[in-house]
Write an enzyme that holds these catalytic residues in place. Structure first.
Site: not given
Length: 283
Positions: A98, A173, A241
């Site tokens: 990711t 995502k 994040k």
């Protein structure tokens, strides 16, 4: 047994069980990880171990990467013994981490210059889904390259879907993980509100589980709260994040901004625990 030689870079909580799925499917697998010692169980299953990304690339056809962030991707590609030191012509590199769409576009351009394909293919799901091959995989990049490696991806997930050009998998995502953050904070706040009114957590979760709003996520994370179990399946620091990456990509809606602040405030204390530890932070 497939003749496609697969290289796997990154043996974290997700990388190990995902690589295991490919070994069980009888693919020849070579692995590399920055920290030594994590490959032992894969070696016992028949995996080879490379001493660098460069070495791994030299003996594989398809290279899959599962690491933490953009900085780790840059190291995998650009280090002294990184992937870019190898001859990549004809290879397909699948980045399942990711990361930002920007790093994918950068690496895709570099790979294209060497006549190699790069696919961004992050996953939705955690360790349990990795262990059972039930991940959901969203892919950006050349569609023909995706079709070529789809049999490999189908060993890792229950759904492998091409969603657009380079970076589209990363965008999908980030959208999904933004919803993940909202789900988690919403569940935590709902339980805390019910507790304040004298309703037991177990009773509330039983009601949620039998209502239209119940789902697998509320069941799993609800049980974690009930059992006071916050071992990271997906660490809180990682959702921070991802929310920051989504912010960088332009998400600015009220719930997204609130979730980012909530999880950022909790990161210093609960960052290494599961993201549902936001329940403790809010409590």
């Amino acid at each position: 047994m497939s003749t496609t030689k697969i290289g796997w870079i990154g043996l974290g909580n997700m990388g190990i069980p995902m690589a295991e799925q490919l070994i069980k499917a009888e693919y020849p697998v070579t692995v590399y990880n920055r920290s030594e010692g994590k490959a032992s169980q894969l070696m016992e299953m028949g995996a080879r171990v490379a001493d660098s990304p460069q070495g791994l690339a030299s003996e594989t056809d398809v290279i899959i990467i599962m690491v933490a962030d953009d900085q780790a991707i840059e190291a995998v590609f650009e280090a002294e013994n990184g992937l870019l030191k190898a001859a990549l012509k004809g290879k397909i590199i699948i980045n399942m981490s990711t990361v930002s769409p920007a790093i994918s576009k950068k690496m895709a351009a570099i790979c294209a210059a060497q006549n190699a394909h790069y696919l961004d293919a992050p996953v939705s799901g955690s360790v349990k889904q990795a262990e059972t091959g039930q991940l959901v995989i969203m892919v950006g990049g050349d569609q023909s390259a995706f079709e070529e490696v789809k049999p490999i991806l189908d060993r890792l997930g229950k759904l492998s879907k091409w969603v657009g050009e380079t970076g589209a998998g990363n965008q999908a995502k980030l959208a999904i993980n933004s919803l993940l953050a909202l789900y988690t904070q919403g569940l935590a706040e709902t339980i805390l509100f019910a507790n304040e009114k004298g309703i037991k957590s177990a009773d509330l979760l039983d009601l949620i589980g039998n209502a239209a709003i119940g789902n697998v996520f509320t069941k799993i994370k609800g049980e974690a709260i009930l059992n006071d179990q916050y071992k990271a399946a997906f660490a809180l620091k990682h959702i921070v994040k991802d929310l920051r990456l989504a912010k960088d990509e332009g998400i600015s809606t009220p719930l997204a901004k609130t979730a980012l602040k909530t999880f950022e405030d909790a990161e210093s204390t609960y960052g290494e625990e599961d993201l549902v530890a936001i329940f403790k932070a809010l409590k």
